[in-house]
Scaffold this motif. Sequence first.
Motif, short mmCIF file in Angstrom:
data_model
loop_
_atom_site.label_atom_id
_atom_site.label_comp_id
_atom_site.label_asym_id
_atom_site.label_seq_id
_atom_site.Cartn_x
_atom_site.Cartn_y
_atom_site.Cartn_z
N GLY A 8 0.80 -0.98 -0.03
CA GLY A 8 0.05 -0.39 0.04
C GLY A 8 0.96 1.45 -0.24
O GLY A 8 1.41 1.24 -1.43
N PRO A 9 0.78 2.21 0.82
CA PRO A 9 1.61 3.42 1.09
C PRO A 9 2.54 3.42 1.77
O PRO A 9 3.12 4.45 1.36
N PHE A 10 2.99 2.83 2.21
CA PHE A 10 3.98 2.50 3.09
C PHE A 10 5.11 1.42 2.99
O PHE A 10 4.95 0.48 1.73
N THR A 11 5.95 1.86 2.81
CA THR A 11 7.58 1.59 2.50
C THR A 11 8.95 0.81 3.74
O THR A 11 8.78 1.57 4.33
N THR A 12 8.68 -0.58 3.37
CA THR A 12 9.39 -0.98 4.32
C THR A 12 10.95 -1.41 4.38
O THR A 12 11.79 -1.84 5.02
N ARG A 13 11.59 -1.49 2.54
CA ARG A 13 12.15 -1.72 2.26
C ARG A 13 13.01 -0.71 1.43
O ARG A 13 12.16 0.05 0.02
N TRP A 26 18.07 0.20 2.70
CA TRP A 26 17.43 0.70 4.07
C TRP A 26 16.21 -0.31 4.62
O TRP A 26 15.59 -0.79 3.09
N GLU A 27 15.86 -0.74 5.93
CA GLU A 27 14.98 -2.14 6.37
C GLU A 27 14.50 -1.27 6.95
O GLU A 27 14.81 -0.31 8.17
N SER A 28 13.22 -0.41 7.12
CA SER A 28 12.46 -0.94 8.06
C SER A 28 12.64 -0.84 9.34
O SER A 28 13.70 -0.21 10.83
N ARG A 29 12.38 -1.52 10.43
CA ARG A 29 12.42 -2.04 11.57
C ARG A 29 13.51 -2.64 11.98
O ARG A 29 14.32 -2.07 12.99
N PRO A 30 15.34 -2.74 10.67
CA PRO A 30 16.67 -2.34 11.74
C PRO A 30 16.74 -1.71 11.75
O PRO A 30 17.86 -1.16 12.37
#
Length: 274
Positions: A8-13, A26-30
């Motif tokens: 959706g609208p979210f970028t996680t990597r 870049w990854e969101s959680r790390p």
Amino acid sequence: MSRTEGTGPFTTRLTWRLGDGATAVWESRPARKRGLLTVRPVGESEPRPRSADSESLGRLSRLNAIAAGAFTVGGGLFAAGAARAQFGTGDATSAWIYFVGGLFFNTGGYASLLQVINAPRQDSRIGALSARRWRWWSYEPGRIDWLSTLLLFVGTLVFGINLLGSLMQGLSVRQANALIWSPDLIGCTLFLVSGHLALVEVCHGRPGLRTRDLGWWIVAVNQLGSVLFMASALADFTRPATGSVLNVDIANWGTLTGAACFSVGGVLQFYERP
């Protein structure tokens, strides 16, 4: 050149090419949990980890320790309260144990949100993470980690209404369902939505298995706890006609096992640090 992943609208990597030809990821959680991204120099097959500045890493470490400790203790107290309700007298002592455990959950939820708000941000020019000024609040609905931790924190606050209601004596069936059961159900729903978003974040899209990823295990164990909490909440509804709870055993065991999951998740979280 850049490539985004998520849902959706979210970028996680986010993957992009630096000026020297190296590839940064870049990854969101790390990034928010460990203050880490990776850079693969030209001509090399393996990426190299690149950490944020020491100020950012210190913030993340402190907030992670607070959140992990709070969920570990809070989960333990909830499990103890449920065990007393199931095997003991089920008196007001259980309600007070739950209430104190809820305060720890509040602390863990807010610390998790602060960790997102104050996470270092990527500098696309140099492929690094940099600190921002400290903030106690932000509004960033376009970030999946912010939305997930916000819902988690709000869920802990809604649970507080449930726990306060549990301390009240002489409630009618209607009052008990309004002050205890309804907030419990709403809080569990918020926990489930928060956990789903966390799974989407760590899986970069549709939830799946990532058994070699510690972050996935933490999220998965906590989500199992949320499912068990929901089972407990549904079973804790008081029938208006009889004034009895639907199933006391499921309510107590769901709380006990769900709380144990959050406690285990808290212990695991101690190891997901910079």
